[in-house]
Scaffold this active site. Structure first.
Site, PDB file in Angstrom:
ATOM      1  N   TYR A 260      -6.632   6.921  -0.634  1.00 36.41           N
ATOM      2  CA  TYR A 260      -7.330   8.289  -1.004  1.00 36.41           C
ATOM      3  C   TYR A 260      -7.442   9.000   0.239  1.00 36.41           C
ATOM      4  O   TYR A 260      -7.991   8.986   1.017  1.00 36.41           O
ATOM      5  CB  TYR A 260      -9.011   7.949  -1.431  1.00 36.41           C
ATOM      6  CG  TYR A 260      -9.352   8.839  -2.405  1.00 36.41           C
ATOM      7  CD1 TYR A 260      -9.072   8.980  -3.665  1.00 36.41           C
ATOM      8  CD2 TYR A 260     -10.672   9.214  -2.007  1.00 36.41           C
ATOM      9  CE1 TYR A 260      -9.830   9.988  -4.337  1.00 36.41           C
ATOM     10  CE2 TYR A 260     -11.625  10.023  -2.796  1.00 36.41           C
ATOM     11  CZ  TYR A 260     -11.142  10.617  -4.109  1.00 36.41           C
ATOM     12  OH  TYR A 260     -11.653  11.366  -4.959  1.00 36.41           O
TER      13      TYR A 260
ATOM     14  N   GLY B 227     -14.482   6.146   4.169  1.00 37.57           N
ATOM     15  CA  GLY B 227     -13.601   7.166   4.380  1.00 37.57           C
ATOM     16  C   GLY B 227     -13.819   7.923   5.953  1.00 37.57           C
ATOM     17  O   GLY B 227     -14.851   7.530   6.547  1.00 37.57           O
ATOM     18  N   ASP B 228     -12.711   8.409   6.370  1.00 42.85           N
ATOM     19  CA  ASP B 228     -12.766   9.078   7.538  1.00 42.85           C
ATOM     20  C   ASP B 228     -12.932  10.773   7.155  1.00 42.85           C
ATOM     21  O   ASP B 228     -12.636  11.411   6.012  1.00 42.85           O
ATOM     22  CB  ASP B 228     -11.641   9.080   8.348  1.00 42.85           C
ATOM     23  CG  ASP B 228     -11.700   7.727   9.145  1.00 42.85           C
ATOM     24  OD1 ASP B 228     -12.476   7.372   9.716  1.00 42.85           O
ATOM     25  OD2 ASP B 228     -10.437   7.160   9.204  1.00 42.85           O
TER      26      ASP B 228
ATOM     27  N   GLN C  23      -7.678  -3.931   8.539  1.00 42.40           N
ATOM     28  CA  GLN C  23      -6.871  -3.242   9.305  1.00 42.40           C
ATOM     29  C   GLN C  23      -5.562  -3.661   9.818  1.00 42.40           C
ATOM     30  O   GLN C  23      -5.696  -4.975  10.252  1.00 42.40           O
ATOM     31  CB  GLN C  23      -7.659  -2.338  10.523  1.00 42.40           C
ATOM     32  CG  GLN C  23      -7.147  -1.395  11.332  1.00 42.40           C
ATOM     33  CD  GLN C  23      -6.734  -0.136  10.412  1.00 42.40           C
ATOM     34  OE1 GLN C  23      -5.526  -0.058   9.992  1.00 42.40           O
ATOM     35  NE2 GLN C  23      -7.440   1.091  10.704  1.00 42.40           N
TER      36      GLN C  23
ATOM     37  N   GLN D  27       5.570   4.887  16.704  1.00 37.37           N
ATOM     38  CA  GLN D  27       4.711   4.532  15.683  1.00 37.37           C
ATOM     39  C   GLN D  27       3.572   3.387  16.120  1.00 37.37           C
ATOM     40  O   GLN D  27       2.497   3.683  15.777  1.00 37.37           O
ATOM     41  CB  GLN D  27       5.646   3.692  14.424  1.00 37.37           C
ATOM     42  CG  GLN D  27       4.791   3.422  13.337  1.00 37.37           C
ATOM     43  CD  GLN D  27       5.571   2.206  12.552  1.00 37.37           C
ATOM     44  OE1 GLN D  27       6.108   1.448  13.096  1.00 37.37           O
ATOM     45  NE2 GLN D  27       4.833   2.398  11.328  1.00 37.37           N
TER      46      GLN D  27
ATOM     47  N   ALA E 205     -19.769   2.340   3.271  1.00 38.85           N
ATOM     48  CA  ALA E 205     -18.959   1.907   2.065  1.00 38.85           C
ATOM     49  C   ALA E 205     -20.079   0.821   1.224  1.00 38.85           C
ATOM     50  O   ALA E 205     -19.815   0.477  -0.002  1.00 38.85           O
ATOM     51  CB  ALA E 205     -17.939   1.117   2.742  1.00 38.85           C
TER      52      ALA E 205
ATOM     53  N   LYS F 153     -21.554  -5.723   2.979  1.00 40.15           N
ATOM     54  CA  LYS F 153     -20.588  -5.124   1.853  1.00 40.15           C
ATOM     55  C   LYS F 153     -20.246  -6.161   0.932  1.00 40.15           C
ATOM     56  O   LYS F 153     -20.394  -5.864  -0.107  1.00 40.15           O
ATOM     57  CB  LYS F 153     -19.079  -4.442   2.555  1.00 40.15           C
ATOM     58  CG  LYS F 153     -19.329  -3.206   3.479  1.00 40.15           C
ATOM     59  CD  LYS F 153     -17.978  -2.627   3.730  1.00 40.15           C
ATOM     60  CE  LYS F 153     -17.439  -2.874   4.845  1.00 40.15           C
ATOM     61  NZ  LYS F 153     -16.395  -2.058   5.214  1.00 40.15           N
TER      62      LYS F 153
ATOM     63  N   GLU G  52       0.792  -1.254  -0.107  1.00 39.23           N
ATOM     64  CA  GLU G  52      -0.156  -0.056  -0.110  1.00 39.23           C
ATOM     65  C   GLU G  52       0.845   1.319   0.146  1.00 39.23           C
ATOM     66  O   GLU G  52       1.637   1.301   0.832  1.00 39.23           O
ATOM     67  CB  GLU G  52      -0.988   0.171   1.189  1.00 39.23           C
ATOM     68  CG  GLU G  52      -1.882   1.342   1.234  1.00 39.23           C
ATOM     69  CD  GLU G  52      -2.894   1.064   2.369  1.00 39.23           C
ATOM     70  OE1 GLU G  52      -3.697   0.104   2.356  1.00 39.23           O
ATOM     71  OE2 GLU G  52      -3.026   1.980   3.225  1.00 39.23           O
TER      72      GLU G  52
HETATM   73  P1  FAD Z   1     -17.965   1.505   6.395  1.00 37.27           P
HETATM   74  O1  FAD Z   1     -18.016   0.043   6.133  1.00 37.27           O
HETATM   75  O2  FAD Z   1     -19.151   2.272   5.739  1.00 37.27           O
HETATM   76  O3  FAD Z   1     -18.344   1.353   8.137  1.00 37.27           O
HETATM   77  C1  FAD Z   1     -18.144   2.709   8.758  1.00 37.27           C
HETATM   78  C2  FAD Z   1     -18.901   2.388  10.335  1.00 37.27           C
HETATM   79  O4  FAD Z   1     -20.375   2.453  10.044  1.00 37.27           O
HETATM   80  C3  FAD Z   1     -18.722   1.110  10.900  1.00 37.27           C
HETATM   81  O5  FAD Z   1     -18.565   1.366  12.194  1.00 37.27           O
HETATM   82  C4  FAD Z   1     -19.588   0.117  10.622  1.00 37.27           C
HETATM   83  O6  FAD Z   1     -19.821  -0.747  11.281  1.00 37.27           O
HETATM   84  C5  FAD Z   1     -20.877   0.937  10.111  1.00 37.27           C
HETATM   85  N1  FAD Z   1     -21.628   0.644   9.134  1.00 37.27           N
HETATM   86  C6  FAD Z   1     -21.396   0.147   7.855  1.00 37.27           C
HETATM   87  N2  FAD Z   1     -22.285  -0.069   7.308  1.00 37.27           N
HETATM   88  C7  FAD Z   1     -23.569   0.304   7.783  1.00 37.27           C
HETATM   89  C8  FAD Z   1     -24.755   0.224   7.480  1.00 37.27           C
HETATM   90  N3  FAD Z   1     -25.195   0.118   6.360  1.00 37.27           N
HETATM   91  N4  FAD Z   1     -25.839   1.041   8.491  1.00 37.27           N
HETATM   92  C9  FAD Z   1     -25.210   1.279   9.673  1.00 37.27           C
HETATM   93  N5  FAD Z   1     -23.748   1.204  10.161  1.00 37.27           N
HETATM   94  C10 FAD Z   1     -23.092   0.774   8.990  1.00 37.27           C
HETATM   95  N6  FAD Z   1      -9.556   5.811   4.774  1.00 37.27           N
HETATM   96  C11 FAD Z   1      -9.259   6.907   3.769  1.00 37.27           C
HETATM   97  O7  FAD Z   1      -9.944   8.141   4.064  1.00 37.27           O
HETATM   98  N7  FAD Z   1      -8.548   6.720   2.722  1.00 37.27           N
HETATM   99  C12 FAD Z   1      -8.153   5.402   2.448  1.00 37.27           C
HETATM  100  O8  FAD Z   1      -7.749   5.327   1.269  1.00 37.27           O
HETATM  101  C13 FAD Z   1      -8.574   4.424   3.449  1.00 37.27           C
HETATM  102  N8  FAD Z   1      -8.157   3.013   3.110  1.00 37.27           N
HETATM  103  C14 FAD Z   1      -8.287   2.074   4.087  1.00 37.27           C
HETATM  104  C15 FAD Z   1      -7.604   0.997   3.722  1.00 37.27           C
HETATM  105  C16 FAD Z   1      -8.101  -0.147   4.618  1.00 37.27           C
HETATM  106  C17 FAD Z   1      -7.611  -1.408   4.518  1.00 37.27           C
HETATM  107  C18 FAD Z   1      -8.699   0.046   5.954  1.00 37.27           C
HETATM  108  C19 FAD Z   1      -9.048  -1.071   6.837  1.00 37.27           C
HETATM  109  C20 FAD Z   1      -9.088   1.454   6.179  1.00 37.27           C
HETATM  110  C21 FAD Z   1      -8.781   2.506   5.272  1.00 37.27           C
HETATM  111  N9  FAD Z   1      -9.358   3.866   5.510  1.00 37.27           N
HETATM  112  C22 FAD Z   1      -9.161   4.625   4.565  1.00 37.27           C
HETATM  113  C23 FAD Z   1     -10.034   4.006   6.700  1.00 37.27           C
HETATM  114  C24 FAD Z   1     -11.363   3.859   6.455  1.00 37.27           C
HETATM  115  O9  FAD Z   1     -12.045   4.921   5.528  1.00 37.27           O
HETATM  116  C25 FAD Z   1     -12.231   4.299   7.846  1.00 37.27           C
HETATM  117  O10 FAD Z   1     -11.830   3.252   9.117  1.00 37.27           O
HETATM  118  C26 FAD Z   1     -13.598   4.688   8.053  1.00 37.27           C
HETATM  119  O11 FAD Z   1     -13.787   5.079   9.123  1.00 37.27           O
HETATM  120  C27 FAD Z   1     -14.440   3.473   7.738  1.00 37.27           C
HETATM  121  O12 FAD Z   1     -14.500   3.048   6.352  1.00 37.27           O
HETATM  122  P2  FAD Z   1     -15.236   1.660   5.830  1.00 37.27           P
HETATM  123  O13 FAD Z   1     -15.116   1.766   4.525  1.00 37.27           O
HETATM  124  O14 FAD Z   1     -14.827   0.690   6.799  1.00 37.27           O
HETATM  125  O15 FAD Z   1     -16.642   2.121   6.192  1.00 37.27           O
END
Ligand code: FAD
Length: 292
Positions: free
Chosen positions: A53, A112-113, A183, A219, A131, A172, A21
């Site tokens: 991203y 995303g965050d 993670q 870290q 997502a 998902k 990555e």
């Molecule tokens: P989701 O799967 O949408 O989950 C977010 C939260 O909402 C979780 O608590 C989940 O339980 C809850 N949830 C999910 N779906 C639903 C639903 N339908 N209804 C109600 N609750 C729900 N961040 C970046 O900004 N850029 C990156 O490039 C990036 N790359 C990453 C790569 C990896 C491998 C990992 C593990 C994380 C990465 N992140 C990145 C961080 C990630 O964006 C954050 O952890 C973010 O807070 C959650 O993203 P997610 O896609 O897991 O969200």
């Protein structure tokens, strides 16, 4: 240039899958440094590389720039990340179209965050909240996209419970994700338990463990704060013995990650995804260790 092959085609390899990555650098000097890193890592022959991203601003364009560079100059299969943050559905479709037209077939699909200083995630006007909705949008737009999604062996920090988080992960996958990348974690037991729980609720897609070599005490403490990853006391103790000696700390961190990867592969993991922070040294040392 040919279209990238879908990562799902790699699942049946008879050897472990290796992915790396990168994150998009802020400026052109950083881009050149990343180019040098990619050149140094060529001998590792990763199966694919992913490019994160940003939460907003110009680094988002650089995700495309870096992905294009890694494909064009190094012949790598790339997986740009894409998040819902700040994008309307129309913008997400446009990005999807651009990637697809460029031959990209793999996307890490994320909510995303929120940007720095913003406490809570809020969907953009006509945007997406989770997502799974982005998985749905991308699959509807281009059914031949191969989508990865994020999994959290120690639970997503905002999820009210592990069960609910796993149900959300399953959603998902059921919507069309082909695999899960996790993670980072420093204790393999949390990964093994996570896989067990995923399988128990019917998540059958490959789960790729995310590994970041713990190269310093600072870290690992930062990672513990950011992602809640438990840091085993044994690892803290070993890193403490390095004191201010960064070379010794790095050696310890690489040795730790090597132990993690060996155990994961021995226990049947499909491969490993390395969070390399745009640096080649640790990844090369790990590859050498695994080949020995
Ligand atoms: P989701 O799967 O949408 O989950 C977010 C939260 O909402 C979780 O608590 C989940 O339980 C809850 N949830 C999910 N779906 C639903 C639903 N339908 N209804 C109600 N609750 C729900 N961040 C970046 O900004 N850029 C990156 O490039 C990036 N790359 C990453 C790569 C990896 C491998 C990992 C593990 C994380 C990465 N992140 C990145 C961080 C990630 O964006 C954050 O952890 C973010 O807070 C959650 O993203 P997610 O896609 O897991 O969200």
């Amino acid at each position: 240039m040919e279209n990238d092959r879908p990562i799902s085609e790699l699942f049946s390899l008879s050897r472990p899958l290796c992915s790396l990555e990168f994150f998009p650098p802020k400026d052109d000097t950083g881009v050149q440094a990343l180019r040098d890193t990619a050149a140094a890592l060529k001998k590792l022959a990763p199966d694919f590389v992913s490019v994160t991203y940003g939460a907003g601003g110009s680094t988002r364009e650089r995700t495309t720039q870096i992905s294009t560079m890694l494909r064009g100059e190094f012949g790598l299969t790339v997986m740009p990340h894409l998040t819902c943050v700040g994008h309307s559905r129309a913008e997400l479709n446009e990005i999807a179209d651009r990637h697809h037209a460029a031959g990209i077939r793999n996307i890490m699909t994320l909510r995303g965050d929120p940007p720095k200083g913003v406490a809570e995630f809020k969907p953009a006007p006509d945007g997406l909240s989770y997502a799974n909705e982005l998985v749905c949008l991308l699959k509807a737009r281009h059914s031949d996209f191969c989508l990865g999604v994020a999994g959290y062996p120690e639970k997503h920090p905002q999820a009210p419970s592990f069960e609910i988080d796993l149900d959300n992960l399953k959603r998902k996958v059921d919507t069309g994700a082909a695999f899960i990348t996790t993670q980072l974690f420093f204790d393999n037991d949390v990964f093994h338990r996570f896989v067990e729980r995923c399988r128990a609720i019917g998540i059958t897609v490959p789960i790729v463990p995310g590994i970041m070599p713990p190269l310093s005490l600072n870290q690992v403490r930062r990672m513990n704060q950011l992602s809640g990853s438990i840091v085993p006391a044994k690892l803290i103790h070993r890193l403490e013995t390095a004191g201010d000696n960064t070379d010794v700390a790095e050696f310890i961190g690489i040795d730790w990650a090597l132990g993690q990867i060996r155990d994961l592969l021995a226990q049947g993991a499909i491969g490993y995804h390395l969070y390399i922070l745009n640096r080649a040294k640790a990844a090369l040392a790990l590859a050498a260790g695994l080949a020995a």
